[in-house]
Design a protein around this motif. Structure first.
Motif, PDB file in Angstrom:
ATOM      1  N   GLY A  95       0.808  -0.963   0.015  1.00  0.00           N
ATOM      2  CA  GLY A  95       0.107   0.009  -0.002  1.00  0.00           C
ATOM      3  C   GLY A  95       0.946   1.145  -0.075  1.00  0.00           C
ATOM      4  O   GLY A  95       2.025   1.255   0.454  1.00  0.00           O
ATOM      5  N   VAL A 150      -3.279   0.172  -3.323  1.00  0.00           N
ATOM      6  CA  VAL A 150      -3.169  -0.887  -2.441  1.00  0.00           C
ATOM      7  C   VAL A 150      -3.202  -2.036  -3.314  1.00  0.00           C
ATOM      8  O   VAL A 150      -3.918  -2.363  -4.517  1.00  0.00           O
ATOM      9  N   ARG A 167      -6.978  -5.647  -1.082  1.00  0.00           N
ATOM     10  CA  ARG A 167      -8.238  -4.599  -1.365  1.00  0.00           C
ATOM     11  C   ARG A 167      -9.466  -5.299  -0.359  1.00  0.00           C
ATOM     12  O   ARG A 167      -9.610  -6.519  -0.339  1.00  0.00           O
TER      13      ARG A 167
END
Length: 156
Positions: A51, A72, A77
């Motif tokens: 991320g 991300v 996710r």
């Protein structure tokens, strides 16, 4: 906070995060040095970048965090990682006076739109949008979409 040795992993994450624009490796080095107080990197257990949020405090609006890119990894996710790492930026002592979050989003980037609207909910504040950059200014023969400014706040 990101470190210089995170920059290549960040570049790779962005490269694999369509529809984000891939910037130069040098720009990610700058985010890991010049803008590290307003950016964040998330690493997994083996040190892989999963991320990244790049941001800065605009000189014309110092009480705002301008979020440039949010990425991300596909494996992460749906776990609310992006709001958590943006909150990490806002809770640093250097950033405690930030009252607004700004970002530009294209109409087709629904994931970013959901993220910024969710941040407004999290901070129990308003999310206003307005046209910021017309696509024609990107010089791509009308290929680039318009960019809309998301203005979230006040957040404190």
């Amino acid at each position: 906070m990101p470190k210089l040795n995170d920059s290549y992993g960040i570049w790779e994450l962005i490269k694999n995060s369509k529809p984000l624009d891939l910037n130069s490796k040098y720009s990610y080095m700058l985010f890991c040095t010049h803008f590290r107080k307003t950016s964040v990197v998330a690493l997994n257990d083996v040190g892989k970048v999963i991320g990244f949020v790049s941001g800065y405090r605009p000189p014309v609006k110092e009480d705002a965090l301008f979020v440039w890119q949010v990425a991300v990894d596909a494996s992460m996710r749906g776990r609310s990682l992006a709001p958590k790492i943006i909150d990490n930026i806002l809770n640093r002592s250097y950033n405690r006076d930030i009252k607004f979050i700004h970002a530009t989003v294209t109409p087709s980037n629904k994931a970013s739109e959901r993220l910024f609207r969710k941040l407004a909910e999290i901070y129990n504040t308003k999310c206003r949008t307005s046209l910021y950059f017309k696509g024609k200014y990107f010089g791509s023969n009308g290929i680039h979409e318009d960019e809309y400014l998301f203005n979230i706040g006040p957040i404190r």
